[in-house]
Structures are given as structure tokens and as C-alpha cells.
Motif scaffolding. Structure first.
Motif, PDB file in Angstrom:
ATOM      1  N   HIS A 153       5.923  78.955   4.124  1.00 56.74           N
ATOM      2  CA  HIS A 153       7.149  78.412   3.541  1.00 56.74           C
ATOM      3  C   HIS A 153       7.539  79.282   2.351  1.00 56.74           C
ATOM      4  CE1 HIS A 153       7.287  74.881   6.084  1.00 56.74           C
ATOM      5  NE2 HIS A 153       5.986  74.743   5.892  1.00 56.74           N
ATOM      6  N   PHE A 154       8.745  79.103   1.863  1.00 57.79           N
ATOM      7  CA  PHE A 154       9.349  80.039   0.920  1.00 57.79           C
ATOM      8  C   PHE A 154       8.494  80.254  -0.326  1.00 57.79           C
ATOM      9  CE2 PHE A 154      12.121  81.712  -2.301  1.00 57.79           C
ATOM     10  CZ  PHE A 154      12.965  82.575  -1.609  1.00 57.79           C
ATOM     11  N   PHE A 155       7.946  79.206  -0.900  1.00 56.06           N
ATOM     12  CA  PHE A 155       7.264  79.327  -2.187  1.00 56.06           C
ATOM     13  C   PHE A 155       5.770  79.609  -2.069  1.00 56.06           C
ATOM     14  CE2 PHE A 155      11.041  76.659  -3.048  1.00 56.06           C
ATOM     15  CZ  PHE A 155      11.649  77.452  -4.011  1.00 56.06           C
ATOM     16  N   ASP A 156       5.292  79.852  -0.853  1.00 59.55           N
ATOM     17  CA  ASP A 156       3.866  80.133  -0.670  1.00 59.55           C
ATOM     18  C   ASP A 156       3.459  81.435  -1.349  1.00 59.55           C
ATOM     19  OD1 ASP A 156       3.777  77.860   0.841  1.00 59.55           O
ATOM     20  OD2 ASP A 156       3.344  78.861   2.745  1.00 59.55           O
ATOM     21  N   TRP A 157       2.303  81.408  -2.011  1.00 58.03           N
ATOM     22  CA  TRP A 157       1.642  82.580  -2.601  1.00 58.03           C
ATOM     23  C   TRP A 157       2.451  83.227  -3.726  1.00 58.03           C
ATOM     24  CZ3 TRP A 157      -2.975  81.821  -1.109  1.00 58.03           C
ATOM     25  CH2 TRP A 157      -3.281  81.476   0.214  1.00 58.03           C
ATOM     26  N   LEU A 158       3.487  82.574  -4.227  1.00 54.48           N
ATOM     27  CA  LEU A 158       4.267  83.127  -5.334  1.00 54.48           C
ATOM     28  C   LEU A 158       3.734  82.594  -6.657  1.00 54.48           C
ATOM     29  CD1 LEU A 158       7.911  82.810  -3.930  1.00 54.48           C
ATOM     30  CD2 LEU A 158       6.310  84.735  -3.740  1.00 54.48           C
TER      31      LEU A 158
ATOM     32  N   MET B 209       1.868  60.159   6.960  1.00 55.80           N
ATOM     33  CA  MET B 209       3.161  59.593   7.289  1.00 55.80           C
ATOM     34  C   MET B 209       4.284  60.617   7.155  1.00 55.80           C
ATOM     35  SD  MET B 209       2.825  56.577   8.339  1.00 55.80           S
ATOM     36  CE  MET B 209       1.677  55.234   8.366  1.00 55.80           C
ATOM     37  N   TYR B 210       3.932  61.873   7.009  1.00 52.79           N
ATOM     38  CA  TYR B 210       4.926  62.936   6.888  1.00 52.79           C
ATOM     39  C   TYR B 210       4.784  63.918   8.040  1.00 52.79           C
ATOM     40  CZ  TYR B 210       5.576  61.138   2.190  1.00 52.79           C
ATOM     41  OH  TYR B 210       5.830  60.315   1.128  1.00 52.79           O
ATOM     42  N   ASP B 211       5.909  64.521   8.403  1.00 58.45           N
ATOM     43  CA  ASP B 211       5.889  65.542   9.445  1.00 58.45           C
ATOM     44  C   ASP B 211       5.442  66.895   8.908  1.00 58.45           C
ATOM     45  OD1 ASP B 211       7.229  63.945  11.652  1.00 58.45           O
ATOM     46  OD2 ASP B 211       8.723  63.780  10.060  1.00 58.45           O
ATOM     47  N   HIS B 212       5.750  67.159   7.645  1.00 60.44           N
ATOM     48  CA  HIS B 212       5.416  68.450   7.044  1.00 60.44           C
ATOM     49  C   HIS B 212       5.065  68.261   5.578  1.00 60.44           C
ATOM     50  CE1 HIS B 212       6.962  70.701  10.527  1.00 60.44           C
ATOM     51  NE2 HIS B 212       7.911  69.789  10.553  1.00 60.44           N
ATOM     52  N   CYS B 213       4.186  69.105   5.085  1.00 61.84           N
ATOM     53  CA  CYS B 213       3.826  69.153   3.664  1.00 61.84           C
ATOM     54  C   CYS B 213       4.129  70.571   3.184  1.00 61.84           C
ATOM     55  CB  CYS B 213       2.357  68.811   3.479  1.00 61.84           C
ATOM     56  SG  CYS B 213       1.801  68.804   1.757  1.00 61.84           S
ATOM     57  N   VAL B 214       5.009  70.691   2.219  1.00 59.96           N
ATOM     58  CA  VAL B 214       5.516  71.995   1.777  1.00 59.96           C
ATOM     59  C   VAL B 214       5.249  72.173   0.288  1.00 59.96           C
ATOM     60  CG1 VAL B 214       7.580  73.429   1.527  1.00 59.96           C
ATOM     61  CG2 VAL B 214       7.286  71.995   3.562  1.00 59.96           C
ATOM     62  N   GLY B 215       4.629  73.276  -0.072  1.00 60.48           N
ATOM     63  CA  GLY B 215       4.319  73.550  -1.463  1.00 60.48           C
ATOM     64  C   GLY B 215       5.480  74.158  -2.223  1.00 60.48           C
ATOM     65  N   LEU B 216       5.564  73.813  -3.517  1.00 57.90           N
ATOM     66  CA  LEU B 216       6.598  74.343  -4.409  1.00 57.90           C
ATOM     67  C   LEU B 216       5.959  75.040  -5.610  1.00 57.90           C
ATOM     68  CD1 LEU B 216       9.023  71.257  -4.485  1.00 57.90           C
ATOM     69  CD2 LEU B 216       9.043  73.181  -2.905  1.00 57.90           C
ATOM     70  N   GLY B 217       4.869  75.784  -5.389  1.00 57.82           N
ATOM     71  CA  GLY B 217       4.191  76.458  -6.492  1.00 57.82           C
ATOM     72  C   GLY B 217       3.292  75.486  -7.252  1.00 57.82           C
ATOM     73  N   TYR B 218       2.691  75.884  -8.295  1.00 58.24           N
ATOM     74  CA  TYR B 218       2.988  76.943  -9.244  1.00 58.24           C
ATOM     75  C   TYR B 218       2.453  78.325  -8.840  1.00 58.24           C
ATOM     76  CZ  TYR B 218       2.321  79.333 -13.801  1.00 58.24           C
ATOM     77  OH  TYR B 218       2.290  80.229 -14.825  1.00 58.24           O
ATOM     78  N   HIS B 219       1.285  78.359  -8.209  1.00 57.01           N
ATOM     79  CA  HIS B 219       0.739  79.661  -7.826  1.00 57.01           C
ATOM     80  C   HIS B 219      -0.118  79.502  -6.577  1.00 57.01           C
ATOM     81  CE1 HIS B 219      -2.605  77.907  -9.880  1.00 57.01           C
ATOM     82  NE2 HIS B 219      -2.319  78.325 -11.094  1.00 57.01           N
ATOM     83  N   CYS B 220      -1.032  80.440  -6.336  1.00 57.85           N
ATOM     84  CA  CYS B 220      -1.749  80.516  -5.058  1.00 57.85           C
ATOM     85  C   CYS B 220      -2.663  79.326  -4.791  1.00 57.85           C
ATOM     86  CB  CYS B 220      -2.556  81.807  -4.982  1.00 57.85           C
ATOM     87  SG  CYS B 220      -1.552  83.304  -5.054  1.00 57.85           S
ATOM     88  N   GLU B 221      -3.139  78.670  -5.828  1.00 60.73           N
ATOM     89  CA  GLU B 221      -4.038  77.528  -5.626  1.00 60.73           C
ATOM     90  C   GLU B 221      -3.393  76.472  -4.739  1.00 60.73           C
ATOM     91  OE1 GLU B 221      -6.132  73.914  -8.192  1.00 60.73           O
ATOM     92  OE2 GLU B 221      -5.586  75.774  -9.229  1.00 60.73           O
ATOM     93  N   SER B 222      -2.121  76.161  -5.007  1.00 63.70           N
ATOM     94  CA  SER B 222      -1.472  75.106  -4.241  1.00 63.70           C
ATOM     95  C   SER B 222      -1.298  75.509  -2.780  1.00 63.70           C
ATOM     96  CB  SER B 222      -0.126  74.743  -4.862  1.00 63.70           C
ATOM     97  OG  SER B 222       0.716  75.881  -4.965  1.00 63.70           O
ATOM     98  N   THR B 223      -0.934  76.762  -2.531  1.00 68.82           N
ATOM     99  CA  THR B 223      -0.773  77.212  -1.151  1.00 68.82           C
ATOM    100  C   THR B 223      -2.087  77.122  -0.389  1.00 68.82           C
ATOM    101  OG1 THR B 223       0.992  78.740  -1.806  1.00 68.82           O
ATOM    102  CG2 THR B 223      -0.056  79.132   0.330  1.00 68.82           C
ATOM    103  N   TYR B 224      -3.143  77.622  -0.997  1.00 71.75           N
ATOM    104  CA  TYR B 224      -4.454  77.589  -0.347  1.00 71.75           C
ATOM    105  C   TYR B 224      -4.866  76.161  -0.028  1.00 71.75           C
ATOM    106  CZ  TYR B 224      -9.517  77.673   0.182  1.00 71.75           C
ATOM    107  OH  TYR B 224     -10.779  77.466   0.653  1.00 71.75           O
ATOM    108  N   GLN B 225      -4.713  75.259  -0.984  1.00 68.95           N
ATOM    109  CA  GLN B 225      -5.207  73.901  -0.809  1.00 68.95           C
ATOM    110  C   GLN B 225      -4.356  73.095   0.174  1.00 68.95           C
ATOM    111  OE1 GLN B 225      -7.969  72.651  -1.604  1.00 68.95           O
ATOM    112  NE2 GLN B 225      -8.775  74.050  -3.157  1.00 68.95           N
ATOM    113  N   ILE B 226      -3.051  73.259   0.137  1.00 68.25           N
ATOM    114  CA  ILE B 226      -2.196  72.541   1.086  1.00 68.25           C
ATOM    115  C   ILE B 226      -2.530  72.967   2.512  1.00 68.25           C
ATOM    116  CG2 ILE B 226       0.175  72.310   1.929  1.00 68.25           C
ATOM    117  CD1 ILE B 226       1.035  72.395  -1.050  1.00 68.25           C
ATOM    118  N   ARG B 227      -2.738  74.249   2.717  1.00 67.86           N
ATOM    119  CA  ARG B 227      -3.090  74.728   4.058  1.00 67.86           C
ATOM    120  C   ARG B 227      -4.468  74.230   4.476  1.00 67.86           C
ATOM    121  NH1 ARG B 227      -0.710  80.832   4.915  1.00 67.86           N
ATOM    122  NH2 ARG B 227       1.439  80.377   4.266  1.00 67.86           N
TER     123      ARG B 227
END
Length: 224
Positions: free
Chosen positions: A28-33, A1-19
Motif C-alpha cells: 500500500h502507498f505508505f508502506d516502508w516510508l 471484521m475488516y476486509d483490509h488493514c492498511v498502514g499509514l506510517g510512521y515508519h517501517c515498524e508498522s509495515t512489518y507488523q501489519i503484514r
């Protein structure tokens, strides 16, 4: 029900899994930080101005990354040692590469503003990897985003290793889930992330306000 899902950290795990879960790889800005919750709050509240200011970025963790003293964000992937992989990052390396990295993150900050100023509905996901936060912290983050971007249509999803003891205090627009750690696998547990994230992306939300476009699920074909 969302147009976009954007990660806000904490680290690389969240970026990998959201993608992986959404199938969308757009940055997005907080990816891979590698960053703490307060760095996210401050960056959004200050419209990203504290991030990567000249003279405040230095080698950290024995030269494995660059630490931005202005935002307390750790950059493990953006700066590269001139002497080659496996050697420590130096101040000279950072100073030489800083203009390029600043330009990249200025573009990502612009992407954040464009998305927040659009009619899209966004699910922001913060991975509280060490179970450090409380419901009040998530309410504060939501208030900061709402104040910085009036009219933005968004929700927050708080992911922890264990269930929060104060979940009843989260308030509207904030949900929570759990993702168990996967020892020895920085990417995390795929099944846990599927269970925690996929149902939330498909959940119906509050009815849209007058004149609002109907929400829909993320699409890999949608432009930002």
C-alpha cells in the motif's frame, strides 16, 4: 471484521507488523516510508499530487535516503546509490531513478483509490511512534479520508507507546491501542503488536447501512 488493514506510517515498524499480524503482504502507498503525520494528511487530502514531483527530491541524512521536499516523505528503500551499497545516494542517482519510483507510487495511489471506492471495509492504522498526536489529529485525519472518498467504509486505529490522555475525545470510528518500543529491534515488539492489533481486527463494528455487504476478517486470498 475488516476486509483490509492498511498502514499509514510512521515508519517501517508498522509495515512489518501489519503484514506479520494479518499475513497479507500486498503493498500500500505508505508502506516502508518514513513520514510524519502531516505528510499522511496532506497526501490523502491532495490525492497524492504533492508526492515525488520532479525537482523536489534530493539526498538526505548524509545520503542514506531521498527526501521529497514536496511532501516531506523520506524514502529509505526506493532509491539506490549507483556506486554500491554503503555509499551515499547522489542527486544523479535520484534523478535517474525518479521515473521508475514515480511510476510505482502512481500505481499505489491508484490502488488506494480503488480500495477506497470499493465496498470493502478498511481498518487504517497509524503508528504514533513518539506519542506526538492528540485525539483532534486523528479526528482530522478521519475527516480528510471521508471527505476525499465519500461513502468509504473505514475506521482508524491509533497506536501509541503510551495511552492517550484524551482518548475520550476520539469520537466514532476511531480506536486506540499501545505498542511498547523494542530497543534494538526496528521491527518492534511482536507480542505488543499482537495484543494491540489482533483484537481490533476481530471486533464487531456498527451495523452496516442498508444494502451494505456484511463485513469479515482479512484474508490472504482476497484480491485488492
Amino acid at each position: 471484521m475488516y476486509d483490509h488493514c492498511v498502514g499509514l506510517g510512521y515508519h517501517c515498524e508498522s509495515t512489518y507488523q501489519i503484514r506479520r499480524v494479518t499475513g497479507v503482504a500486498r503493498a500500500h502507498f505508505f508502506d516502508w516510508l518514513d513520514l510524519d503525520f502531516e505528510s499522511v494528511v496532506e497526501a490523502v487530502a491532495e490525492d497524492f499530487r504533492p508526492v515525488l514531483r520532479p525537482g523536489l527530491v534530493e539526498p538526505f541524512d548524509e545520503g542514506r535516503c531521498a527526501l521529497d521536499r514536496g511532501s516531506d516523505i523520506r524514502f529509505y528503500h526506493e532509491f539506490h546509490p549507483a556506486a554500491g551499497a554503503g555509499t551515499p545516494l547522489t542527486q544523479t542517482d535520484i534523478d535517474a531513478q525518479l521515473p521508475r519510483v514515480r511510476a510505482k507510487f502512481a500505481a499505489l495511489a491508484g490502488r488506494w483509490r480503488t480500495l477506497a471506492g470499493s465496498s470493502a471495509r478498511v481498518l487504517y492504522v497509524h503508528h504514533d511512534a513518539w506519542d506526538e498526536l492528540a485525539a483532534a489529529d486523528l479526528r482530522r485525519l478521519r475527516a480528510v479520508i471521508a471527505a476525499q472518498h465519500p461513502g468509504h467504509r473505514f475506521d482508524l486505529h491509533w497506536l501509541r507507546r503510551t495511552a492517550p490522555p484524551d482518548a475520550a475525545l476520539l469520537g466514532p470510528g476511531i480506536t486506540w491501542g499501545t505498542v511498547a518500543a523494542a530497543p534494538g529491534r526496528w521491527e518492534g515488539d511482536d507480542a505488543a503488536w499482537d495484543a494491540a492489533l489482533t483484537p481490533v481486527l476481530a471486533l464487531p463494528h456498527d451495523p452496516p447501512g442498508p444494502g451494505s455487504a456484511p463485513p469479515h476478517r482479512p484474508s490472504t486470498k482476497e484480491p485488492l
